[in-house]
Design a protein around this motif. Structure first.
Motif, PDB file in Angstrom:
ATOM      1  N   ASP A  96      22.184 -41.193  47.021  1.00 21.67           N
ATOM      2  CA  ASP A  96      22.106 -42.431  46.251  1.00 21.67           C
ATOM      3  C   ASP A  96      22.601 -43.563  47.148  1.00 21.67           C
ATOM      4  OD1 ASP A  96      22.197 -44.545  44.522  1.00 21.67           O
ATOM      5  OD2 ASP A  96      23.635 -43.648  43.117  1.00 21.67           O
ATOM      6  N   LEU A  97      21.674 -44.302  47.718  1.00 21.76           N
ATOM      7  CA  LEU A  97      22.001 -45.343  48.699  1.00 21.76           C
ATOM      8  C   LEU A  97      22.784 -46.502  48.090  1.00 21.76           C
ATOM      9  CD1 LEU A  97      18.522 -45.547  50.498  1.00 21.76           C
ATOM     10  CD2 LEU A  97      20.479 -44.108  51.108  1.00 21.76           C
ATOM     11  N   SER A  98      22.683 -46.680  46.762  1.00 19.25           N
ATOM     12  CA  SER A  98      23.315 -47.829  46.120  1.00 19.25           C
ATOM     13  C   SER A  98      24.691 -47.525  45.561  1.00 19.25           C
ATOM     14  CB  SER A  98      22.420 -48.347  44.983  1.00 19.25           C
ATOM     15  OG  SER A  98      22.304 -47.359  43.965  1.00 19.25           O
ATOM     16  N   SER A  99      25.126 -46.289  45.601  1.00 20.94           N
ATOM     17  CA  SER A  99      26.382 -45.893  44.960  1.00 20.94           C
ATOM     18  C   SER A  99      27.575 -46.680  45.491  1.00 20.94           C
ATOM     19  CB  SER A  99      26.634 -44.399  45.169  1.00 20.94           C
ATOM     20  OG  SER A  99      27.913 -44.029  44.687  1.00 20.94           O
ATOM     21  N   GLU A 100      28.478 -47.053  44.587  1.00 22.70           N
ATOM     22  CA  GLU A 100      29.687 -47.752  45.004  1.00 22.70           C
ATOM     23  C   GLU A 100      30.568 -46.850  45.871  1.00 22.70           C
ATOM     24  OE1 GLU A 100      31.735 -48.941  41.493  1.00 22.70           O
ATOM     25  OE2 GLU A 100      32.526 -46.944  41.058  1.00 22.70           O
ATOM     26  N   PHE A 102      29.652 -45.418  48.455  1.00 17.87           N
ATOM     27  CA  PHE A 102      29.302 -45.728  49.833  1.00 17.87           C
ATOM     28  C   PHE A 102      29.339 -47.225  50.123  1.00 17.87           C
ATOM     29  CE2 PHE A 102      26.517 -41.962  48.720  1.00 17.87           C
ATOM     30  CZ  PHE A 102      27.446 -41.038  49.163  1.00 17.87           C
ATOM     31  N   GLY A 103      29.853 -48.000  49.192  1.00 21.02           N
ATOM     32  CA  GLY A 103      29.967 -49.441  49.430  1.00 21.02           C
ATOM     33  C   GLY A 103      28.909 -50.278  48.760  1.00 21.02           C
ATOM     34  N   GLY A 104      28.098 -49.666  47.882  1.00 20.69           N
ATOM     35  CA  GLY A 104      27.118 -50.446  47.136  1.00 20.69           C
ATOM     36  C   GLY A 104      27.818 -51.478  46.257  1.00 20.69           C
ATOM     37  N   GLU A 105      27.217 -52.661  46.143  1.00 21.65           N
ATOM     38  CA  GLU A 105      27.904 -53.738  45.416  1.00 21.65           C
ATOM     39  C   GLU A 105      26.894 -54.738  44.858  1.00 21.65           C
ATOM     40  OE1 GLU A 105      31.367 -57.127  46.278  1.00 21.65           O
ATOM     41  OE2 GLU A 105      30.790 -55.686  47.829  1.00 21.65           O
ATOM     42  N   ALA A 106      27.167 -55.228  43.652  1.00 26.48           N
ATOM     43  CA  ALA A 106      26.384 -56.330  43.096  1.00 26.48           C
ATOM     44  C   ALA A 106      26.909 -57.621  43.710  1.00 26.48           C
ATOM     45  CB  ALA A 106      26.513 -56.364  41.574  1.00 26.48           C
ATOM     46  N   VAL A 107      26.055 -58.383  44.370  1.00 23.11           N
ATOM     47  CA  VAL A 107      26.503 -59.587  45.074  1.00 23.11           C
ATOM     48  C   VAL A 107      26.127 -60.876  44.326  1.00 23.11           C
ATOM     49  CG1 VAL A 107      26.485 -58.444  47.307  1.00 23.11           C
ATOM     50  CG2 VAL A 107      24.431 -59.649  46.533  1.00 23.11           C
ATOM     51  N   PHE A 108      25.289 -60.749  43.299  1.00 23.65           N
ATOM     52  CA  PHE A 108      24.979 -61.904  42.452  1.00 23.65           C
ATOM     53  C   PHE A 108      24.379 -61.388  41.151  1.00 23.65           C
ATOM     54  CE2 PHE A 108      22.274 -65.273  40.724  1.00 23.65           C
ATOM     55  CZ  PHE A 108      23.174 -66.336  40.697  1.00 23.65           C
ATOM     56  N   LEU A 162      24.378 -47.889  51.715  1.00 21.43           N
ATOM     57  CA  LEU A 162      23.796 -47.217  52.879  1.00 21.43           C
ATOM     58  C   LEU A 162      22.368 -47.714  53.049  1.00 21.43           C
ATOM     59  CD1 LEU A 162      24.995 -43.569  52.109  1.00 21.43           C
ATOM     60  CD2 LEU A 162      25.967 -45.131  53.799  1.00 21.43           C
ATOM     61  N   PRO A 163      22.115 -48.619  53.969  1.00 20.77           N
ATOM     62  CA  PRO A 163      20.735 -49.046  54.205  1.00 20.77           C
ATOM     63  C   PRO A 163      19.871 -47.836  54.566  1.00 20.77           C
ATOM     64  CG  PRO A 163      22.276 -50.485  55.346  1.00 20.77           C
ATOM     65  CD  PRO A 163      23.077 -49.310  54.850  1.00 20.77           C
ATOM     66  N   GLY A 164      18.647 -47.855  54.090  1.00 15.83           N
ATOM     67  CA  GLY A 164      17.785 -46.718  54.389  1.00 15.83           C
ATOM     68  C   GLY A 164      16.426 -46.843  53.741  1.00 15.83           C
ATOM     69  N   THR A 165      15.689 -45.744  53.787  1.00 20.64           N
ATOM     70  CA  THR A 165      14.347 -45.670  53.219  1.00 20.64           C
ATOM     71  C   THR A 165      14.443 -45.180  51.786  1.00 20.64           C
ATOM     72  OG1 THR A 165      13.402 -45.163  55.389  1.00 20.64           O
ATOM     73  CG2 THR A 165      12.069 -44.643  53.454  1.00 20.64           C
ATOM     74  N   VAL A 166      13.972 -45.981  50.840  1.00 24.71           N
ATOM     75  CA  VAL A 166      14.064 -45.634  49.421  1.00 24.71           C
ATOM     76  C   VAL A 166      12.880 -44.760  49.043  1.00 24.71           C
ATOM     77  CG1 VAL A 166      14.188 -46.538  47.071  1.00 24.71           C
ATOM     78  CG2 VAL A 166      15.267 -47.797  48.955  1.00 24.71           C
ATOM     79  N   GLN A 268      12.495 -49.652  55.377  1.00 23.66           N
ATOM     80  CA  GLN A 268      13.955 -49.630  55.436  1.00 23.66           C
ATOM     81  C   GLN A 268      14.485 -50.907  54.787  1.00 23.66           C
ATOM     82  OE1 GLN A 268      15.738 -48.296  59.134  1.00 23.66           O
ATOM     83  NE2 GLN A 268      17.339 -49.845  58.930  1.00 23.66           N
ATOM     84  N   PHE A 269      15.461 -50.756  53.871  1.00 22.24           N
ATOM     85  CA  PHE A 269      15.951 -51.891  53.107  1.00 22.24           C
ATOM     86  C   PHE A 269      17.475 -51.948  53.101  1.00 22.24           C
ATOM     87  CE2 PHE A 269      11.888 -50.598  51.036  1.00 22.24           C
ATOM     88  CZ  PHE A 269      11.144 -51.704  51.416  1.00 22.24           C
ATOM     89  N   THR A 270      17.986 -53.180  52.888  1.00 22.01           N
ATOM     90  CA  THR A 270      19.428 -53.392  52.794  1.00 22.01           C
ATOM     91  C   THR A 270      19.859 -53.883  51.411  1.00 22.01           C
ATOM     92  OG1 THR A 270      19.201 -55.672  53.593  1.00 22.01           O
ATOM     93  CG2 THR A 270      19.613 -53.948  55.256  1.00 22.01           C
ATOM     94  N   HIS A 271      18.959 -54.574  50.696  1.00 20.61           N
ATOM     95  CA  HIS A 271      19.309 -55.166  49.402  1.00 20.61           C
ATOM     96  C   HIS A 271      18.169 -54.973  48.397  1.00 20.61           C
ATOM     97  CE1 HIS A 271      22.033 -57.286  52.148  1.00 20.61           C
ATOM     98  NE2 HIS A 271      22.794 -57.545  51.097  1.00 20.61           N
TER      99      HIS A 271
END
Length: 452
Positions: A96-100, A102-108, A162-166, A268-271
């Motif tokens: 899960d690339l978005s999990s908190e 691993f540092g996933g965060e809502a920025v807005f 975690l930036p990566g391929t979704v 590959q995505f970051t956001h």
């Protein structure tokens, strides 16, 4: 906003009840039907372990994941999604690339009146607290906005930990039964400095994210307009991963929507930008995919090739009765047995166990196994098998095998080849798994470090 959105999804989303593989405690009473058993793994003999680097293929493959015996097509369709309601897609075994975690965060977020957007990224399943209210309304475990009374719709921007391929998405509206978001879409972008640019945006009231993470607040119309303009002028194209898609209400039978990302959109995505149409609540967003490998800053340092944050992935396994093998690749120390991998006891096991010449039990019937893809090619110097918390149910023994075949999943699988014990090897189109660690006893210890 600039977007490469398509008119309709190339794959229909599939809803399921609580289908995602989840940790289950013994004796736990479940209100909803348990998830069906999936793949397979190898720490020899049934038992549990919290961490491993690579596992052996030591048993015939049975059950719904006969991936390694069904040829090239079965392997290539391993992540093709669920075939029936009640079954989670195979891509949910990925990280899960978005999990908190691993540092996933809502920025807005445009609005966080009832519940904040960061709840979307919790690794835990959503919970219900009967009778609990805040000064803004009913306490809810997720992201919930107000009933919209102005033009537009709500949305939030999420940084992937975690930036990566979704490869696939999971949206859950659990417990949002009369206030769920009716429909949502997900866009993605590869822009590592997006947040740096976001912090430079100013409106009359100050920073555009000054209310982020606070219940009972919303972004001002000026802030929403300014951020929307920024996101449209980054110089990088947004990709629509999931078009506007209906979400079910938060009952167990209808709360989950899975969506497999079409092949042509797996960049590959970051956001991400999660769009809620027009308002309401979403409990969880999980973004499953493959971590983008980052080159080590120093090649002379030891690197954990199996760690999920480095790109290690669990591909298939034999049993997941009490936990799933991906847990063994997590960067955090397991807090309890539920955060490791434990298999069911074999119903056909021998009535009386007998020790063999090498001291290990010789009449076990069937081993459990897991197949992992490492983050990249490397020379293995050390293997760690952690049995912490598994005091009366750790595996009797384990072995680890490795292979240097980056194209493994593209191979046609032939058959099992077994030589005289204990040298059983696996042949896949002539590719031989070599022993990294022969059959070795396991102990109920915090950590077993195995040197090669």
């Amino acid at each position: 906003m600039s977007s490469s959105r398509s008119k309709s999804p190339s794959k229909s989303p599939v809803r399921s009840d609580d289908a995602r593989p989840k940790k289950r405690a013994r004796g736990e009473v479940e209100a909803d039907p348990p998830a069906p058993p999936p793949p397979s793994s190898s720490i020899a003999q049934s038992g549990g372990a919290s961490t491993s680097i690579l596992s052996a293929l030591a048993a015939p493959i049975t059950g719904p994941f006969k991936l390694l015996l069904q040829g090239k097509e079965a392997l290539q369709s391993a992540f093709s999604g669920p075939k029936a309601s009640g079954h989670a897609p195979d891509f949910t075994t990925l990280t899960d690339l978005s999990s908190e975690t691993f540092g996933g965060e809502a920025v807005f977020a445009t609005d966080e009146w009832f519940a904040c957007a960061h709840n979307l990224l919790s690794p835990e399943d959503p919970v219900w607290k009967e009778g609990e209210f805040t000064s803004y309304g009913k306490w809810m475990d997720g992201w919930e906005t107000r009933r919209k009374r102005i033009p537009g719709h709500d949305w939030c921007v999420i940084r992937l930990g975690l930036p990566g391929t979704v490869r696939g998405l999971e949206l859950s509206t659990r417990f949002f039964t009369g206030n769920n978001v009716p429909a949502a879409s997900v866009w993605a972008i590869n822009c590592p400095d997006l947040e740096k640019k976001l912090k430079q945006v100013r409106v009359a009231g100050g920073a555009v994210d000054k209310c982020l993470g606070k219940m009972g607040t919303c972004a001002s119309p000026e802030a929403i307009e300014a951020v929307d303009a920024l996101l449209s002028s980054l110089g990088v194209e947004w990709v629509e991963l999931m078009p506007q898609t209906r979400l079910g209400p938060g009952y167990a039978e209808t709360c989950k929507t899975f969506f497999e990302i079409p092949e042509g959109k797996r960049g590959q995505f970051t956001h991400l930008r999660l769009n809620a149409y027009p308002d309401g609540g979403i409990a969880r967003l999980r973004v499953y995919g493959e971590v983008a490998p980052s080159p080590s800053s120093s090649l002379d340092k030891e690197v954990d090739l199996a760690l999920c944050t480095n790109g290690g992935v669990a591909l298939a396994w034999s049993d997941q009765h009490y936990g799933i093998p991906p847990n063994m690749l997590l960067p955090t120390v397991a807090p309890n047995m539920g955060n490791g991998w434990e298999t069911a006891r074999k119903k056909e096991r021998s009535a009386v166990l007998v020790a063999g010449p090498d001291g290990t039990i010789s009449n076990f019937i069937g081993d459990d196994w897991a197949l992992f893809k490492l983050a990249g090619r490397g020379t293995v110097h050390r293997i760690v098998v952690d049995t912490k918390h598994f005091k009366g149910n750790f595996p009797e023994s384990c072995k680890v095998e490795g292979i240097d075949r980056p194209d493994l999943l593209a191979l046609d699988v032939l058959t099992w080849v077994e030589s005289s014990p204990p040298s059983s090897l696996v042949c896949l189109s002539g590719a031989i798994f070599s022993y990294l660690l022969p059959v070795s006893p396991c102990y109920s210890s915090p950590t077993a470090v195995l040197l090669l």
